[in-house]
Design an enzyme around this catalytic site. Structure first.
Site, PDB file in Angstrom:
ATOM      1  N   THR A  95       0.881  -1.192   0.000  1.00 45.25           N
ATOM      2  CA  THR A  95       0.000   0.000   0.000  1.00 45.25           C
ATOM      3  C   THR A  95       0.905   1.225   0.000  1.00 45.25           C
ATOM      4  OG1 THR A  95      -1.673  -1.180   1.269  1.00 45.25           O
ATOM      5  CG2 THR A  95      -1.822   1.221   1.238  1.00 45.25           C
ATOM      6  N   LYS A 170      -7.670   1.807  -2.639  1.00 40.86           N
ATOM      7  CA  LYS A 170      -7.279   1.244  -1.329  1.00 40.86           C
ATOM      8  C   LYS A 170      -7.249   2.343  -0.255  1.00 40.86           C
ATOM      9  CE  LYS A 170      -5.009  -1.164   1.793  1.00 40.86           C
ATOM     10  NZ  LYS A 170      -5.567  -2.203   2.592  1.00 40.86           N
TER      11      LYS A 170
HETATM   12  P1  NAD Z   1       5.747  -6.012   7.387  1.00 39.83           P
HETATM   13  O1  NAD Z   1       6.579  -4.910   7.916  1.00 39.83           O
HETATM   14  O2  NAD Z   1       5.352  -7.133   8.281  1.00 39.83           O
HETATM   15  O3  NAD Z   1       6.492  -6.686   6.113  1.00 39.83           O
HETATM   16  C1  NAD Z   1       7.203  -5.971   5.161  1.00 39.83           C
HETATM   17  C2  NAD Z   1       8.487  -6.742   4.890  1.00 39.83           C
HETATM   18  O4  NAD Z   1       9.207  -6.095   3.828  1.00 39.83           O
HETATM   19  C3  NAD Z   1       9.440  -6.766   6.101  1.00 39.83           C
HETATM   20  O5  NAD Z   1       9.683  -8.108   6.455  1.00 39.83           O
HETATM   21  C4  NAD Z   1      10.692  -6.060   5.581  1.00 39.83           C
HETATM   22  O6  NAD Z   1      11.893  -6.604   6.080  1.00 39.83           O
HETATM   23  C5  NAD Z   1      10.581  -6.277   4.088  1.00 39.83           C
HETATM   24  N1  NAD Z   1      11.379  -5.352   3.296  1.00 39.83           N
HETATM   25  C6  NAD Z   1      11.443  -3.998   3.378  1.00 39.83           C
HETATM   26  N2  NAD Z   1      12.290  -3.519   2.430  1.00 39.83           N
HETATM   27  C7  NAD Z   1      12.753  -4.588   1.740  1.00 39.83           C
HETATM   28  C8  NAD Z   1      13.646  -4.741   0.643  1.00 39.83           C
HETATM   29  N3  NAD Z   1      14.247  -3.704   0.068  1.00 39.83           N
HETATM   30  N4  NAD Z   1      13.888  -5.988   0.186  1.00 39.83           N
HETATM   31  C9  NAD Z   1      13.272  -7.063   0.760  1.00 39.83           C
HETATM   32  N5  NAD Z   1      12.412  -6.983   1.789  1.00 39.83           N
HETATM   33  C10 NAD Z   1      12.164  -5.758   2.275  1.00 39.83           C
HETATM   34  O7  NAD Z   1       4.462  -5.322   6.752  1.00 39.83           O
HETATM   35  P2  NAD Z   1       3.098  -6.055   6.330  1.00 39.83           P
HETATM   36  O8  NAD Z   1       2.127  -6.014   7.459  1.00 39.83           O
HETATM   37  O9  NAD Z   1       3.427  -7.349   5.679  1.00 39.83           O
HETATM   38  O10 NAD Z   1       2.541  -5.006   5.246  1.00 39.83           O
HETATM   39  C11 NAD Z   1       3.060  -4.953   3.938  1.00 39.83           C
HETATM   40  C12 NAD Z   1       2.204  -4.011   3.116  1.00 39.83           C
HETATM   41  O11 NAD Z   1       0.855  -4.491   3.100  1.00 39.83           O
HETATM   42  C13 NAD Z   1       2.143  -2.584   3.680  1.00 39.83           C
HETATM   43  O12 NAD Z   1       2.187  -1.676   2.611  1.00 39.83           O
HETATM   44  C14 NAD Z   1       0.802  -2.541   4.392  1.00 39.83           C
HETATM   45  O13 NAD Z   1       0.245  -1.220   4.452  1.00 39.83           O
HETATM   46  C15 NAD Z   1      -0.031  -3.462   3.519  1.00 39.83           C
HETATM   47  N6  NAD Z   1      -1.163  -4.084   4.212  1.00 39.83           N
HETATM   48  C16 NAD Z   1      -0.996  -4.631   5.451  1.00 39.83           C
HETATM   49  C17 NAD Z   1      -2.087  -5.212   6.087  1.00 39.83           C
HETATM   50  C18 NAD Z   1      -1.932  -5.810   7.476  1.00 39.83           C
HETATM   51  O14 NAD Z   1      -2.977  -6.144   8.083  1.00 39.83           O
HETATM   52  N7  NAD Z   1      -0.716  -6.010   7.980  1.00 39.83           N
HETATM   53  C19 NAD Z   1      -3.332  -5.246   5.451  1.00 39.83           C
HETATM   54  C20 NAD Z   1      -3.465  -4.730   4.163  1.00 39.83           C
HETATM   55  C21 NAD Z   1      -2.348  -4.141   3.559  1.00 39.83           C
END
Ligand code: NAD
Length: 292
Positions: A95, A170
């Protein structure tokens, strides 16, 4: 067996990638955090030494990163786009700001690559269960190519329009979610402080004109509903810091398009207060705490 590259194996990306493994895809992933890597390995995901090597020979590359700066950094500053083969379809599920999605996909287009934005709704439980909604921005022909794969991770797939449109949809959805969650918490607190039981008031409002998603499936008042974050001290779920980020994206979009969003702005202030109180890693329904 198709090879899929998956960059970002966190709370959402991890279970999404595991569902692809369960569906028979060969998934090669990359993340920066050791716990995410170890968890992914246990789920049958092969781990690469970096994103570019994960992308080699991939039919489709998916990214699921925290925010705009991570997406811009990965694809543009680290130059991942330049190492991706034109036969690979790129799906960014993070997002992020619509502007960033447009910028990165424009660069991809200039390099002869195919890219769509496909942010998701449904939270961690939806990612685990494979019931996410994908809100796609980009060419329909790319979406048609992505569909069989998206169907392994989700139930609903929407086409919102051109690149960036998935992000706009979104952001609008999450602004509305924040507003009705705050309103629900506020009404429940008012009723309880005036002598009503939260269960009784919830049942009445659910069947009346105040009924909404927060009341029906995600009640924020502790002890009213089983299996929701409010019944486990707001652990897990969709974190306050992510809701705050999404409300910031809504505010940026409202400024860019000169749209008035007073309710969204107020919801953002309330979530900012939660973060200042140290609640950034609690579920967003913990906004109820502000009213108790
Ligand atoms: P998270 O922080 O758990 O996971 C993100 C991952 O990306 C981390 O493990 C991080 O180490 C990795 N990362 C960052 N930069 C990187 C790179 N350059 N190379 C490789 N890996 C990298 O976050 P999440 O909860 O999984 O959310 C991810 C996305 O989904 C966000 O944009 C969030 O807004 C969206 N989202 C989350 C939810 C929720 O309920 N958690 C729901 C809908 C949407």
């Amino acid at each position: 067996m198709s090879k899929i590259a998956f960059i970002g194996l966190g709370n959402m990306g991890g279970p999404m990638a595991k569902n692809l493994v369960s569906a028979g895809y060969q998934v090669t992933g990359f993340d920066l955090i050791e716990t995410a890597i170890n968890d992914a390995k246990e789920g049958g995901i092969k781990i690469s030494k970096n994103a570019a090597s994960a992308a080699v020979d991939a039919e489709i590359l998916i990214s699921m990163l925290p925010a705009s700066q991570h997406v811009e950094s990965l694809y543009l500053e680290e130059k991942l786009l330049e190492s991706i083969d034109p036969s690979t379809l790129i799906i960014d599920c993070s997002t992020i700001a619509p502007e960033t999605a447009r910028k990165v996909s424009k660069e991809a287009d200039a390099l002869g690559l195919s890219m769509i934005d496909a942010p998701v709704s449904g939270g961690v439980s939806g990612a685990v269960a494979g019931t996410l909604s994908f809100i796609v921005g980009g060419k329909l022909e790319y979406l048609d190519r992505a569909k069989p794969l998206l169907q392994k991770m989700g139930k609903n797939i929407f086409h919102a329009g051109d690149n960036g449109s998935g992000q706009v949809a979104k952001i609008c959805n999450n602004m509305l979610l924040a507003i009705h969650m705050c309103g629900t918490a506020e009404s429940l607190a008012l009723g309880v402080k005036n002598g009503l039981k939260p269960q009784v008031l919830s049942e009445i409002m659910k069947k009346s004109s105040g009924g909404n998603w927060s009341l029906e499936v995600y009640n924020p008042y502790p002890g009213v509903m089983e299996g929701v974050p409010a019944s486990r001290e707001y652990q897990g779920g969709f974190l306050n810091k992510l809701m705050f980020k999404d409300l910031g994206l809504a505010q940026e979009a409202s400024k860019d398009s000169q749209t008035k969003t007073p309710m969204g702005d107020l919801a953002r202030k309330l979530y900012e207060e939660m973060i200042e109180k140290g609640f950034e890693d609690l579920d967003f329904s913990s906004i109820q705490k502000l009213y108790l």
